[in-house]
Structures are given as structure tokens and as C-alpha cells.
Write a protein that holds these residues in place. Structure first.
Motif, short mmCIF file in Angstrom:
data_model
loop_
_atom_site.label_atom_id
_atom_site.label_comp_id
_atom_site.label_asym_id
_atom_site.label_seq_id
_atom_site.Cartn_x
_atom_site.Cartn_y
_atom_site.Cartn_z
N VAL A 72 -0.45 -12.24 5.03
CA VAL A 72 0.08 -11.59 3.82
C VAL A 72 -1.04 -10.82 3.12
CG1 VAL A 72 1.13 -11.99 1.56
CG2 VAL A 72 1.93 -13.28 3.55
N LEU A 73 -2.21 -11.45 2.99
CA LEU A 73 -3.34 -10.77 2.34
C LEU A 73 -3.76 -9.52 3.10
CD1 LEU A 73 -5.69 -13.68 1.19
CD2 LEU A 73 -4.39 -12.10 -0.25
N GLN A 74 -3.87 -9.62 4.42
CA GLN A 74 -4.25 -8.45 5.21
C GLN A 74 -3.25 -7.32 5.02
OE1 GLN A 74 -4.31 -10.41 9.00
NE2 GLN A 74 -6.55 -10.46 9.09
N TRP A 75 -1.97 -7.64 5.08
CA TRP A 75 -0.93 -6.63 4.93
C TRP A 75 -1.00 -5.98 3.55
CZ3 TRP A 75 1.54 -2.86 6.46
CH2 TRP A 75 2.80 -2.47 6.02
N GLN A 76 -1.12 -6.79 2.53
CA GLN A 76 -1.20 -6.23 1.18
C GLN A 76 -2.43 -5.35 1.01
OE1 GLN A 76 -0.87 -9.75 -1.26
NE2 GLN A 76 1.35 -9.76 -1.14
N ASN A 77 -3.49 -5.66 1.71
CA ASN A 77 -4.70 -4.84 1.63
C ASN A 77 -4.55 -3.52 2.39
OD1 ASN A 77 -5.88 -6.81 0.07
ND2 ASN A 77 -7.13 -7.64 1.71
N PHE A 78 -3.73 -3.50 3.41
CA PHE A 78 -3.49 -2.25 4.16
C PHE A 78 -2.51 -1.31 3.47
CE2 PHE A 78 -4.63 -4.63 8.20
CZ PHE A 78 -5.76 -3.89 8.46
N ILE A 79 -1.61 -1.86 2.68
CA ILE A 79 -0.51 -1.08 2.12
C ILE A 79 -0.96 0.21 1.42
CG2 ILE A 79 1.29 -1.13 0.33
CD1 ILE A 79 1.96 -3.97 1.33
N PRO A 80 -1.99 0.20 0.55
CA PRO A 80 -2.37 1.46 -0.11
C PRO A 80 -2.82 2.54 0.87
CG PRO A 80 -3.34 -0.40 -1.26
CD PRO A 80 -2.76 -0.93 0.01
N LEU A 81 -3.52 2.14 1.93
CA LEU A 81 -3.94 3.12 2.93
C LEU A 81 -2.74 3.74 3.64
CD1 LEU A 81 -6.95 1.27 4.57
CD2 LEU A 81 -7.05 3.30 3.12
N LEU A 82 -1.81 2.90 4.02
CA LEU A 82 -0.63 3.39 4.73
C LEU A 82 0.25 4.22 3.81
CD1 LEU A 82 0.26 0.17 6.76
CD2 LEU A 82 -1.37 1.98 7.31
N GLU A 83 0.37 3.78 2.58
CA GLU A 83 1.15 4.54 1.59
C GLU A 83 0.55 5.94 1.43
OE1 GLU A 83 2.39 4.23 -3.10
OE2 GLU A 83 0.43 3.54 -2.44
N ASN A 84 -0.76 6.01 1.33
CA ASN A 84 -1.41 7.31 1.17
C ASN A 84 -1.18 8.19 2.40
OD1 ASN A 84 -3.32 9.15 -0.22
ND2 ASN A 84 -4.55 8.74 1.60
N SER A 85 -1.32 7.63 3.56
CA SER A 85 -1.10 8.37 4.80
C SER A 85 0.32 8.92 4.87
CB SER A 85 -1.38 7.45 5.99
OG SER A 85 -1.03 8.06 7.20
N LEU A 86 1.30 8.07 4.60
CA LEU A 86 2.70 8.49 4.66
C LEU A 86 3.05 9.51 3.59
CD1 LEU A 86 4.33 5.02 5.40
CD2 LEU A 86 4.06 6.93 7.00
N SER A 87 2.42 9.41 2.44
CA SER A 87 2.75 10.32 1.34
C SER A 87 2.32 11.76 1.63
CB SER A 87 2.13 9.84 0.03
OG SER A 87 0.72 9.96 0.08
#
Length: 192
Positions: free
Chosen positions: A41-56
């Protein structure tokens, strides 16, 4: 590393764009996370901003995994994260995660690999039957049944020679006798 993940997570869950991700996001645009079913869960939550930025900015991000292979619950792996995609596991606890969930939902495209080119016909056929039976007869909770949906794989009819073999040793024997019996059976199977 586990302390690092916790510290990063505290920042990520409370700040829209943490500074460290601004720097990383400038350099890397596309992401592939393999074996996602074992991501904590911690790893995923830490990746989310990077992935969000990429997708945006219409860049490519891919998560790959197989929920049936999840084996790291003991170190925080949460297979439900995988089965819930594009929703974010436990996003209701954090308003910022709920906002980020929207971009995953907009960009989500689920694909199932239906052709198994790696394993022998007998192995794939066994797995297809085993998991279909398990879903019907195991009493799995609904949230875990999604892991086993669309699981059947096709195989190359010419790729034969696999073996699935179950042998049971009774618990009546003394522990050392059981180990010796198992070793003898394995040796016999190898010799065959």
C-alpha cells in the motif's frame, strides 16, 4: 527502505505535488510497474503522484500483474489494490487520493493476456481447471473473486510435455520419515 516509504507516504498523501516528484517527473515520463499484485500500500501510494503526472500529459503508464500470484501480503502486499483498479485502494481515507483516482479512471484500459506461450499445454489446462473450480467451491469473498475472473488461458496444442502431479503423504508417519518419503518420491519422479 521501509522508513523511507513511510516518510514519503506522509508527504504524498497530504501535498498535491511534492517537490521530489516534480524533479523526477521532469526526467521520467513513462512508467511500467511489473508484479503489481505484490506492491505494498505504501509503495503504491508513493507511486501515484508520478503516474498521475504522466497520465495528465498523455504519457504511457502500465501496471502488470496476476492476482493469483500474490505472495507478499506478509510485507504489505495488498492484492485488493490490483483487483480494484482503476479505483485506489482505501482512497476514501484521503481526499487527495480520491481526486487522483479520477485520472486513473479516465485513462484505464484493462487487458487480459489470454494466450500462454510460455507454459506447456498440460500446465495451462491444469491451471484453468484448478482456478475455475476454486472460484466455484472455495467460498471466496466477492472482493477476491475479481482476481479470478477472465483467467482462462489458451495454449499451443503442440507445446506438450508438462506434468502436474499431486502426491499425498499421510501425517501418521514420524516427521523424519515423512521427509525421507518425500525425498524418495521426488527422486523417483526425476528418474522417471
Amino acid at each position: 527502505i521501509s522508513e523511507f516509504n513511510k516518510k514519503i507516504s506522509n508527504i504524498v498523501l497530504n501535498e498535491p505535488v511534492p517537490f521530489i516528484y516534480e524533479r523526477i517527473g521532469e526526467k521520467y515520463k513513462n512508467y511500467l510497474i511489473d508484479e503489481f499484485q505484490d506492491t505494498s500500500v505504501l509503495q503504491w501510494q508513493n507511486f501515484i503522484p508520478l503516474l498521475e503526472n504522466s497520465l495528465s500529459v498523455n504519457e504511457f503508464t502500465m501496471l502488470v500483474g496476476d492476482g493469483k500470484q500474490a505472495i507478499y501480503r506478509w510485507r504489505g502486499g495488498e492484492v485488493e489494490q490490483f483487483s480494484l483498479l482503476p479505483k485506489i485502494f482505501e482512497s476514501s481515507k484521503y481526499p487527495l487520493l480520491q481526486e487522483r483516482e479520477a485520472i486513473f479512471t479516465r485513462n484505464f484500459e484493462e487487458k487480459f493476456l489470454t494466450q500462454n506461450r510460455r507454459s506447456k499445454k498440460e500446465i495451462v489446462a491444469f491451471n484453468n481447471n484448478f482456478f475455475a473450480y476454486t472460484v466455484q467451491h472455495s467460498g471466496l469473498p466477492e472482493n477476491l473473486k475479481a482476481i479470478y475472473s477472465s483467467l482462462e488461458q489458451k495454449y499451443d496444442e503442440q507445446n506438450t510435455g508438462g506434468l502436474v502431479n499431486f502426491q499425498f503423504v499421510t501425517g501418521d508417519e514420524v516427521e523424519s520419515d515423512v521427509q525421507e518419503e518425500i525425498c524418495n518420491r521426488v527422486l523417483n519422479t526425476i528418474q522417471q
